[in-house]
Design a protein around this motif. Structure first.
Motif, PDB file in Angstrom:
ATOM      1  N   UNK A 209      -7.083  -2.399  34.667  1.00 53.53           N
ATOM      2  CA  UNK A 209      -6.764  -3.329  33.879  1.00 53.53           C
ATOM      3  C   UNK A 209      -6.590  -4.708  34.701  1.00 53.53           C
ATOM      4  N   UNK A 210      -7.672  -5.489  34.405  1.00 50.86           N
ATOM      5  CA  UNK A 210      -7.266  -6.812  35.301  1.00 50.86           C
ATOM      6  C   UNK A 210      -7.787  -7.828  34.480  1.00 50.86           C
ATOM      7  N   UNK A 211      -7.224  -9.110  34.365  1.00 52.05           N
ATOM      8  CA  UNK A 211      -7.595 -10.013  33.444  1.00 52.05           C
ATOM      9  C   UNK A 211      -7.306 -11.372  34.034  1.00 52.05           C
ATOM     10  N   UNK A 212      -8.132 -12.354  33.390  1.00 50.88           N
ATOM     11  CA  UNK A 212      -7.756 -13.851  34.154  1.00 50.88           C
ATOM     12  C   UNK A 212      -8.826 -14.365  34.799  1.00 50.88           C
ATOM     13  N   UNK A 213      -8.926 -15.558  34.838  1.00 56.78           N
ATOM     14  CA  UNK A 213     -10.010 -16.334  35.440  1.00 56.78           C
ATOM     15  C   UNK A 213      -9.870 -16.124  37.219  1.00 56.78           C
ATOM     16  N   UNK A 214      -8.406 -15.818  37.633  1.00 54.18           N
ATOM     17  CA  UNK A 214      -8.355 -15.436  38.953  1.00 54.18           C
ATOM     18  C   UNK A 214      -9.200 -14.045  39.554  1.00 54.18           C
ATOM     19  N   UNK A 215      -9.587 -13.366  38.679  1.00 51.37           N
ATOM     20  CA  UNK A 215     -10.253 -12.312  38.858  1.00 51.37           C
ATOM     21  C   UNK A 215     -12.056 -12.212  39.080  1.00 51.37           C
ATOM     22  N   UNK A 216     -12.413 -13.548  38.558  1.00 53.98           N
ATOM     23  CA  UNK A 216     -13.717 -13.835  38.597  1.00 53.98           C
ATOM     24  C   UNK A 216     -14.660 -13.488  40.039  1.00 53.98           C
TER      25      UNK A 216
END
Ligand code: 6PG
Length: 264
Positions: A209-216
């Motif tokens: 479970x990993x979200x947000x632009x920081x994970x791109x």
């Protein structure tokens, strides 16, 4: 492993929560049917909060949409060797975000397996004792090679670490132990315990479970490059194939070349 992981993407965490709930409860039902309990491993980071969003909502009242916490046995995919009321404790995080908010009258109470505080000074002892707790629940080590969690819920660090398995760390080569200790974690606090890679890969289902632009950036590596496939998250993604599901959002996947779906 022939089949590919499942990648689910949503506009944001609020839109993801109902599908994550449906996914977790499907595993709950299947596990209770298999052996009467639901054995889950959870990590820290943003996961406990997201999990609470998914699980503490009312649901439609049907058996398939009801959380039966009395049947849950919750372990920690990784834990920091700190007291259970310390700000760095994953147990404290889970307690604050989820456990303390459960309506126990209505949905029951999970059995939770924290680390034992008396072993905090010695990370290896802490790991050995935690492994003993697993043995007491799953089976004696001489009767099963690896414990099988029904569901392992993981985060994905910006460097591709998951649990407390860090890129290129010798712990990734462990083939035998169930629980490992680390005393030189690149991310503080340095002393931690973690599930070993073989235990994670043996899970019946594994969800990131990993979200947000920081994970791109890290997603681009994991899904598109050879180096990314060798990172801890990449090794699990490749090694466990379609047992793996990613719950993520459109911001994290922007520009990442991987097939995705919006529902189970
Ligand atoms: C740790 C963190 C870490 C975290 C990931 C994902 O012990 O180093 O708990 O493993 O789970 O960095 O963090 P987010 O869920 O906040 O993205």
């Amino acid at each position: 492993m022939g089949k590919s992981p499942n990648v689910y993407s949503f506009p944001g965490v609020a839109e993801m929560a109902p599908t994550l709930r449906q996914y977790v409860l499907a595993q709950q039902t299947a596990s209770i049917e298999r052996h009467g309990t639901f054995r889950v491993a959870v990590s820290g980071g943003s996961l406990p909060k997201t999990l609470a969003q998914a699980l503490l909502s009312k649901g439609d009242g049907s058996p398939a949409d009801t959380v039966d916490f009395n049947k849950w046995e919750i372990f920690f995919a990784d834990e920091r060797c700190v007291p259970l009321d310390h700000e760095d404790s994953n147990y404290k995080l889970l307690k604050d975000e989820l456990l303390s908010k459960i309506d126990k009258e209505q949905f029951g109470e999970p059995k939770v397996f924290p680390i034992e505080e008396k072993y905090l000074d010695d990370a290896q002892e802490c790991a050995d004792q935690y492994e003993k707790q697993l043995v007491s629940v799953f089976a004696a080590r001489d009767s099963v090679k690896l414990p099988q969690f029904d569901l392992i819920l993981l985060g994905c660090g910006p460097d591709g670490h998951t649990c407390s398995l860090f890129p290129e760390h010798p712990l990734l080569r462990e083939t035998d132990a169930w629980i490992l200790s680390i005393s030189d974690s690149p991310k503080p606090p340095p002393k931690r315990i973690t599930l070993s890679l073989p235990v994670v890969l043996h899970g019946a289902k594994i969800a990131f479970i990993a979200t947000g632009a920081g994970k791109r950036d890290i997603f681009k590596q994991i899904f598109e490059t050879e180096e990314g496939r060798a990172l801890p998250c990449g090794l699990i993604n490749e090694g466990a194939g379609d047992k793996v599901s990613w719950f993520t959002d459109n911001a994290a996947l922007e520009g990442v070349s991987v097939p995705r779906r919006g529902s189970l």
